[in-house]
Design a protein around this motif. Structure first.
Motif, PDB file in Angstrom:
ATOM      1  N   MET A   1     -11.721  13.499  16.523  1.00  0.00           N
ATOM      2  CA  MET A   1     -11.308  12.915  15.265  1.00  0.00           C
ATOM      3  C   MET A   1     -11.970  13.703  14.139  1.00  0.00           C
ATOM      4  SD  MET A   1     -11.872   9.077  13.841  1.00  0.00           S
ATOM      5  CE  MET A   1     -10.446   8.319  14.566  1.00  0.00           C
ATOM      6  N   THR A   2     -11.257  13.929  13.084  1.00  0.00           N
ATOM      7  CA  THR A   2     -11.807  14.659  11.948  1.00  0.00           C
ATOM      8  C   THR A   2     -12.302  13.691  10.898  1.00  0.00           C
ATOM      9  OG1 THR A   2      -9.670  14.804  10.891  1.00  0.00           O
ATOM     10  CG2 THR A   2     -10.281  16.620  12.327  1.00  0.00           C
ATOM     11  N   HIS A   3     -13.247  14.149  10.126  1.00  0.00           N
ATOM     12  CA  HIS A   3     -13.788  13.345   9.039  1.00  0.00           C
ATOM     13  C   HIS A   3     -12.926  13.528   7.803  1.00  0.00           C
ATOM     14  CE1 HIS A   3     -17.158  14.056  11.736  1.00  0.00           C
ATOM     15  NE2 HIS A   3     -17.641  12.914  11.291  1.00  0.00           N
ATOM     16  N   LEU A   4     -12.801  12.499   7.021  1.00  0.00           N
ATOM     17  CA  LEU A   4     -11.979  12.552   5.827  1.00  0.00           C
ATOM     18  C   LEU A   4     -12.529  13.556   4.810  1.00  0.00           C
ATOM     19  CD1 LEU A   4      -9.552  11.353   4.343  1.00  0.00           C
ATOM     20  CD2 LEU A   4     -11.077   9.613   3.421  1.00  0.00           C
ATOM     21  N   LYS A   7     -17.979  14.983   6.157  1.00  0.00           N
ATOM     22  CA  LYS A   7     -19.397  14.601   6.216  1.00  0.00           C
ATOM     23  C   LYS A   7     -19.550  13.322   7.014  1.00  0.00           C
ATOM     24  CE  LYS A   7     -20.430  16.628   1.772  1.00  0.00           C
ATOM     25  NZ  LYS A   7     -21.647  17.382   1.682  1.00  0.00           N
ATOM     26  N   GLY A   8     -20.746  13.111   7.532  1.00  0.00           N
ATOM     27  CA  GLY A   8     -21.037  11.896   8.270  1.00  0.00           C
ATOM     28  C   GLY A   8     -20.525  11.963   9.699  1.00  0.00           C
ATOM     29  N   GLU A   9     -20.429  10.812  10.330  1.00  0.00           N
ATOM     30  CA  GLU A   9     -19.953  10.739  11.698  1.00  0.00           C
ATOM     31  C   GLU A   9     -18.942   9.612  11.842  1.00  0.00           C
ATOM     32  OE1 GLU A   9     -22.777   8.401  14.536  1.00  0.00           O
ATOM     33  OE2 GLU A   9     -24.061   9.603  13.223  1.00  0.00           O
ATOM     34  N   THR A  10     -18.065   9.740  12.815  1.00  0.00           N
ATOM     35  CA  THR A  10     -17.069   8.705  13.065  1.00  0.00           C
ATOM     36  C   THR A  10     -17.661   7.644  13.989  1.00  0.00           C
ATOM     37  OG1 THR A  10     -16.168   9.771  15.018  1.00  0.00           O
ATOM     38  CG2 THR A  10     -15.224  10.406  12.893  1.00  0.00           C
ATOM     39  N   LEU A  11     -16.952   6.561  14.183  1.00  0.00           N
ATOM     40  CA  LEU A  11     -17.371   5.514  15.108  1.00  0.00           C
ATOM     41  C   LEU A  11     -16.701   5.680  16.460  1.00  0.00           C
ATOM     42  CD1 LEU A  11     -17.381   2.399  12.757  1.00  0.00           C
ATOM     43  CD2 LEU A  11     -19.359   3.568  13.741  1.00  0.00           C
ATOM     44  N   ASP A  12     -16.225   6.883  16.741  1.00  0.00           N
ATOM     45  CA  ASP A  12     -15.581   7.172  18.020  1.00  0.00           C
ATOM     46  C   ASP A  12     -16.550   6.860  19.167  1.00  0.00           C
ATOM     47  OD1 ASP A  12     -13.555   8.060  19.697  1.00  0.00           O
ATOM     48  OD2 ASP A  12     -14.337  10.095  19.726  1.00  0.00           O
ATOM     49  N   LYS A  27     -24.958  -0.637  15.380  1.00  0.00           N
ATOM     50  CA  LYS A  27     -23.973   0.235  16.001  1.00  0.00           C
ATOM     51  C   LYS A  27     -24.195   0.180  17.507  1.00  0.00           C
ATOM     52  CE  LYS A  27     -22.493   5.031  16.120  1.00  0.00           C
ATOM     53  NZ  LYS A  27     -22.770   6.387  15.618  1.00  0.00           N
ATOM     54  N   CYS A  39      -7.690   4.662  25.866  1.00  0.00           N
ATOM     55  CA  CYS A  39      -8.462   5.912  25.896  1.00  0.00           C
ATOM     56  C   CYS A  39      -8.704   6.439  27.303  1.00  0.00           C
ATOM     57  CB  CYS A  39      -9.794   5.731  25.181  1.00  0.00           C
ATOM     58  SG  CYS A  39     -10.915   4.576  26.008  1.00  0.00           S
TER      59      CYS A  39
END
Length: 73
Positions: A1-4, A7-12, A27, A39
């Motif tokens: 998944m790409t970040h918008l 920056k930061g990290e996803t909740l994947d 988390k 998945c």
């Protein structure tokens, strides 16, 4: 998944719980399951459009209705 914004990290692979009363966040890592219909190794659900919600999320309109609530001065 790409970040918008890149920056930061996803909740994947995890779930975020928020406690609005205490303004705390937790988390929790959720391990991937091979037989998961979303998945897993052979996903059966690839879009929200593939899910039939009417049978599982429908509200029973029949039967006894909830009593009405009236305000008392």
């Amino acid at each position: 998944m790409t970040h918008l914004i890149g920056k930061g990290e996803t909740l994947d692979g995890s779930m975020l719980f928020s406690d609005a009363l205490d303004m705390e966040f937790d988390k929790v890592e959720i391990p991937k399951q091979d037989d998961c219909p979303v998945c897993g190794d052979d996903p059966a659900i690839e879009s929200v459009h593939d899910v039939e919600y009417t049978a599982s999320c429908a509200i029973d309109a029949g039967g006894d209705a909830e009593p009405e609530i009236e305000a008392i001065e």
